[in-house]
Scaffold this active site. Structure first.
Site, PDB file in Angstrom:
ATOM      1  CB  SER A  64      -1.468  -3.427   0.812  1.00 56.53           C
ATOM      2  OG  SER A  64      -0.477  -3.995   1.311  1.00 56.53           O
ATOM      3  N   GLY A  65      -1.722  -7.018  -0.223  1.00 55.60           N
ATOM      4  CA  GLY A  65      -2.428  -7.728   0.057  1.00 55.60           C
ATOM      5  C   GLY A  65      -2.407  -8.059   1.914  1.00 55.60           C
ATOM      6  CB  CYS A  71       2.903   3.438   9.555  1.00 58.18           C
ATOM      7  SG  CYS A  71       2.512   2.090   8.373  1.00 58.18           S
ATOM      8  CB  THR A 130      13.061  -9.478 -10.700  1.00 63.60           C
ATOM      9  OG1 THR A 130      13.935  -8.953 -11.637  1.00 63.60           O
ATOM     10  CG2 THR A 130      12.341 -10.874 -10.931  1.00 63.60           C
ATOM     11  CD  GLN A 168      -6.744  -0.988   7.306  1.00 63.56           C
ATOM     12  OE1 GLN A 168      -7.580  -1.842   7.339  1.00 63.56           O
ATOM     13  NE2 GLN A 168      -5.894  -0.942   7.547  1.00 63.56           N
ATOM     14  N   GLY A 215       0.295  -1.299   0.131  1.00 59.73           N
ATOM     15  CA  GLY A 215      -0.321   0.326   0.554  1.00 59.73           C
ATOM     16  C   GLY A 215       0.522   1.074   0.082  1.00 59.73           C
ATOM     17  CB  THR A 216       4.285   2.113   2.011  1.00 59.94           C
ATOM     18  OG1 THR A 216       3.867   2.046   3.107  1.00 59.94           O
ATOM     19  CG2 THR A 216       4.394   3.101   1.490  1.00 59.94           C
ATOM     20  CG  ASN A 238      -5.056   3.408   8.733  1.00 59.22           C
ATOM     21  OD1 ASN A 238      -5.153   4.709   8.121  1.00 59.22           O
ATOM     22  ND2 ASN A 238      -4.462   3.571  10.063  1.00 59.22           N
TER      23      ASN A 238
END
Length: 383
Positions: free
Chosen positions: A199-200, A327, A237, A179, A71-72, A151
């Site tokens: 984000s995963g 964070c 990659t 979120q 996400g960042t 969040n």
């Protein structure tokens, strides 16, 4: 001691099917997706299939998805990539006072570089008034960035309304949906959104992988250089296993979004009901909007007990919760989100974020409430 994990807003446990998908890739596929031989072609097919799956979960075209490290990076690419597109070196950005630091700190850097940023305030429930965003628009405004669901307090923002304002004024609209993803149905094709970050590890997928939706025609300047991956928009990659894991998690989350929502709401209501029964509703305060919220994030203040004290005691009882964003929760700084909501000092200093999901049970919620009652009674007597 049985441990209870109530910090899903920071990171979620990986779904077993996601772990198996990644293990299959890590043990059976090692080619570089940019290689032209059979091993590379196999890897490329894996990435393409994952792109199709993530696009399907967001209601967009596969070519509108690029994979990132999370996400960042997605937020940074959206902001810096838009700010510097087509040789732009100045201009005006609108965001809100409650954004994740991935957006706020990016805006800080853009201000240092000569861009101007307006930070829109929120009401006492943590929600933005679209009229305030519209009033802040200037002739040189080129970007509006706003999160979908907060969040720290779980408040859902008026994305449709703000997106429509942006579109009517020819302004690019970025949404941080980290979120919201997996909790709110997102249809990028029909939403007035140009850029969207996911984000995963917030949807029971792997850490270190995410995606950025870029509506076709939206100009983005790459931040990373060195390769032609992601159609020259993100060099490097590909993290094949992570990307496959993200795709599997997105597919699972999208297929069970209503079921997950009902499960999270049951957990939320069980915890609140148990707290009302043990402490009384007058001894705690729910922070956030009573109508617009994702059910898996619940921010509660216990004014009689400070945040760090409560968290420490919960941890000793085997219960993991948080004071806010992962964070920043390692610091003693007050939540910028709660400060933006202009909450009383005793509410600010006693806020706890409980966030739940896969693996949590109503029995755990009842147990947590009992432990909070024990801690509350013991510490309140001392005070």
């Amino acid at each position: 001691m049985n441990r209870i994990y109530l910090d899903h807003a920071a990171s979620t446990p990986m779904h077993p099917e996601v772990a198996q998908t990644m293990m299959d890739i890590m043990t059976g596929q090692f080619g570089n997706a940019s290689s032209v031989h059979a091993f590379g072609r196999d890897a490329k097919r894996t990435v393409s299939a994952a792109r199709d799956a993530v696009a399907a979960s967001l209601g967009c075209k596969p070519e509108e998805i690029i994979f990132t490290s999370g996400g960042t990076e997605s937020d940074n690419l959206a902001l810096f990539g838009t700010a510097t597109a087509d040789g732009r070196t100045s201009g005006h950005i609108i965001t809100t006072a409650i954004e994740h630091h991935a957006v706020l700190h990016a805006c800080d850097e853009l201000e240092k570089a000569g861009y101007q940023v307006t930070y829109i305030p929120v009401n006492g429930f943590g929600r933005v008034n679209p009229a305030h965003i519209e009033a802040a628009i200037r002739p040189d405004t080129f970007l509006i960035s706003m999160m979908y669901a907060n969040n720290e307090v779980g408040v859902i923002q008026p994305v449709q309304e703000v997106g429509q304002i942006a579109r009517e004024n020819g302004i690019i609209f970025h949404v941080d949906a980290v979120q919201a993803f997996g909790h709110i149905s997102i249809d990028c094709k029909n939403l007035p959104i140009d850029l969207l970050s996911v984000s995963g590890h917030k949807i029971n997928g792997p850490q270190g992988v995410g995606a950025l939706y870029i509506r076709q025609g939206t100009r983005i300047q790459p931040l990373m250089h060195g390769g032609l991956q992601e159609k020259k928009r993100r060099a490097g990659t590909e993290n094949i296993a992570g990307i496959a894991g993200l795709a599997k998690a997105a597919t699972l989350a999208n297929a069970s979004i209503e079921e997950r929502g009902a499960h999270d709401m049951a957990l939320r209501q069980t915890l609140l009901k148990a707290l009302e029964g043990s402490l009384g509703s007058h001894e705690f305060i729910i922070n956030g909007d009573p109508e617009y919220f994702v059910p898996n994030v619940l921010n509660i203040s216990f004014p009689a007990i400070g945040t760090e004290t409560m968290l420490m005691n919960l941890d000793m009882e085997g219960i993991a919760a948080a004071s806010g964003s992962a964070c920043t929760s390692g610091s003693l700084e007050l939540s910028h989100v709660l400060q933006a909501m202009d909450l009383p000092e005793d509410v600010l200093n006693s806020a706890i974020r409980f966030s739940f999901g896969l693996g949590n049970t109503t029995e755990e919620m009842e147990y947590t409430a009992k432990k909070i009652e024990t801690i509350w009674k013991r510490l309140r007597t001392r005070n």
